[in-house]
Design a protein around this motif. Sequence first.
Motif, PDB file in Angstrom:
ATOM      1  N   ILE A 148     -56.483  82.461 -40.400  1.00 18.61           N
ATOM      2  CA  ILE A 148     -54.600  81.771 -40.102  1.00 18.61           C
ATOM      3  C   ILE A 148     -53.940  82.412 -40.687  1.00 18.61           C
ATOM      4  CG2 ILE A 148     -54.392  79.754 -39.755  1.00 18.61           C
ATOM      5  CD1 ILE A 148     -56.833  78.973 -39.560  1.00 18.61           C
ATOM      6  N   LYS A 149     -52.885  83.071 -40.088  1.00 12.54           N
ATOM      7  CA  LYS A 149     -51.271  83.013 -41.114  1.00 12.54           C
ATOM      8  C   LYS A 149     -51.095  82.234 -41.184  1.00 12.54           C
ATOM      9  CE  LYS A 149     -50.054  87.604 -38.441  1.00 12.54           C
ATOM     10  NZ  LYS A 149     -49.533  87.503 -37.148  1.00 12.54           N
ATOM     11  N   LYS A 150     -50.137  82.203 -42.735  1.00 10.56           N
ATOM     12  CA  LYS A 150     -49.445  81.094 -43.075  1.00 10.56           C
ATOM     13  C   LYS A 150     -48.340  80.552 -42.028  1.00 10.56           C
ATOM     14  CE  LYS A 150     -46.510  79.908 -46.570  1.00 10.56           C
ATOM     15  NZ  LYS A 150     -46.015  80.999 -48.210  1.00 10.56           N
ATOM     16  N   GLU A 151     -47.546  81.170 -41.463  1.00 12.87           N
ATOM     17  CA  GLU A 151     -47.133  80.736 -40.320  1.00 12.87           C
ATOM     18  C   GLU A 151     -47.550  79.817 -39.266  1.00 12.87           C
ATOM     19  OE1 GLU A 151     -46.876  84.705 -40.634  1.00 12.87           O
ATOM     20  OE2 GLU A 151     -45.437  84.259 -42.244  1.00 12.87           O
ATOM     21  N   GLU A 152     -48.838  79.903 -39.178  1.00 16.09           N
ATOM     22  CA  GLU A 152     -49.805  79.276 -38.047  1.00 16.09           C
ATOM     23  C   GLU A 152     -50.080  77.775 -38.357  1.00 16.09           C
ATOM     24  OE1 GLU A 152     -52.174  81.911 -36.373  1.00 16.09           O
ATOM     25  OE2 GLU A 152     -51.366  83.018 -35.640  1.00 16.09           O
ATOM     26  N   LEU A 153     -50.038  77.720 -40.075  1.00 14.11           N
ATOM     27  CA  LEU A 153     -50.700  76.488 -40.274  1.00 14.11           C
ATOM     28  C   LEU A 153     -50.437  75.289 -40.009  1.00 14.11           C
ATOM     29  CD1 LEU A 153     -51.265  77.246 -44.007  1.00 14.11           C
ATOM     30  CD2 LEU A 153     -53.070  77.034 -42.119  1.00 14.11           C
ATOM     31  N   GLN A 154     -49.128  74.703 -39.681  1.00 15.24           N
ATOM     32  CA  GLN A 154     -48.193  73.640 -39.136  1.00 15.24           C
ATOM     33  C   GLN A 154     -48.557  73.605 -37.972  1.00 15.24           C
ATOM     34  OE1 GLN A 154     -46.316  71.926 -41.365  1.00 15.24           O
ATOM     35  NE2 GLN A 154     -46.207  70.466 -39.274  1.00 15.24           N
ATOM     36  N   LYS A 155     -49.233  74.120 -37.282  1.00 13.91           N
ATOM     37  CA  LYS A 155     -49.827  73.621 -35.545  1.00 13.91           C
ATOM     38  C   LYS A 155     -50.845  73.154 -35.812  1.00 13.91           C
ATOM     39  CE  LYS A 155     -51.069  78.080 -33.938  1.00 13.91           C
ATOM     40  NZ  LYS A 155     -50.446  79.014 -32.670  1.00 13.91           N
ATOM     41  N   TYR A 156     -51.808  73.405 -37.277  1.00 21.65           N
ATOM     42  CA  TYR A 156     -52.902  72.930 -36.838  1.00 21.65           C
ATOM     43  C   TYR A 156     -52.928  71.597 -38.256  1.00 21.65           C
ATOM     44  CZ  TYR A 156     -54.396  77.196 -35.705  1.00 21.65           C
ATOM     45  OH  TYR A 156     -54.571  78.273 -34.289  1.00 21.65           O
TER      46      TYR A 156
ATOM     47  N   ASN B 145     -52.871  68.496 -39.433  1.00 23.25           N
ATOM     48  CA  ASN B 145     -53.933  66.993 -38.982  1.00 23.25           C
ATOM     49  C   ASN B 145     -54.227  67.170 -37.821  1.00 23.25           C
ATOM     50  OD1 ASN B 145     -53.239  65.167 -41.178  1.00 23.25           O
ATOM     51  ND2 ASN B 145     -51.171  64.772 -40.435  1.00 23.25           N
ATOM     52  N   ARG B 146     -55.088  68.025 -37.436  1.00 17.22           N
ATOM     53  CA  ARG B 146     -55.845  68.414 -36.244  1.00 17.22           C
ATOM     54  C   ARG B 146     -57.028  68.388 -36.445  1.00 17.22           C
ATOM     55  NH1 ARG B 146     -52.588  71.389 -31.592  1.00 17.22           N
ATOM     56  NH2 ARG B 146     -53.777  70.405 -30.614  1.00 17.22           N
ATOM     57  N   ASP B 147     -58.098  68.722 -36.087  1.00 18.88           N
ATOM     58  CA  ASP B 147     -59.011  68.619 -35.796  1.00 18.88           C
ATOM     59  C   ASP B 147     -59.310  69.824 -34.670  1.00 18.88           C
ATOM     60  OD1 ASP B 147     -60.160  67.052 -37.612  1.00 18.88           O
ATOM     61  OD2 ASP B 147     -61.536  65.294 -35.595  1.00 18.88           O
ATOM     62  N   THR B 148     -59.366  71.560 -35.416  1.00 16.95           N
ATOM     63  CA  THR B 148     -59.357  72.811 -34.535  1.00 16.95           C
ATOM     64  C   THR B 148     -60.762  73.380 -34.658  1.00 16.95           C
ATOM     65  OG1 THR B 148     -57.625  72.606 -34.561  1.00 16.95           O
ATOM     66  CG2 THR B 148     -57.925  74.634 -34.271  1.00 16.95           C
ATOM     67  N   TRP B 149     -61.429  73.869 -33.484  1.00 15.36           N
ATOM     68  CA  TRP B 149     -61.884  74.827 -34.006  1.00 15.36           C
ATOM     69  C   TRP B 149     -61.621  76.197 -34.132  1.00 15.36           C
ATOM     70  CZ3 TRP B 149     -67.373  73.849 -34.311  1.00 15.36           C
ATOM     71  CH2 TRP B 149     -68.032  72.733 -34.157  1.00 15.36           C
ATOM     72  N   PHE B 150     -62.651  77.327 -34.517  1.00 17.06           N
ATOM     73  CA  PHE B 150     -62.067  78.408 -34.808  1.00 17.06           C
ATOM     74  C   PHE B 150     -63.215  79.592 -34.585  1.00 17.06           C
ATOM     75  CE2 PHE B 150     -59.612  76.370 -36.942  1.00 17.06           C
ATOM     76  CZ  PHE B 150     -57.804  76.384 -37.064  1.00 17.06           C
TER      77      PHE B 150
END
Length: 71
Positions: free
Chosen positions: A39-47, A49-54
């Motif tokens: 995961i790119k550093k710039e994209e971490l904020q959108k995840y 406090n959210r459960d996410t599957w990758f």
Amino acid sequence: PFYGEDFYCEIPRTFRYLAFYIFDRDVFRRDSIIGKVAIKKEELQKYHNRDTWFALQPVDADSEVQVSSVV
């Protein structure tokens, strides 16, 4: 960590990617790599406090990951 386990660590502020490598642990043979999530550093904020599957991405085990055995 194992499935369902929480894992906490410190990450340097200068990182560009946060990468997790997933292994199949084998008792009789060398552990084999299944894939990775990066995961790119710039994209971490959108995840946050959210459960996410990758989806797992393929890994070239000869160039990306060095596995050492612990006895």
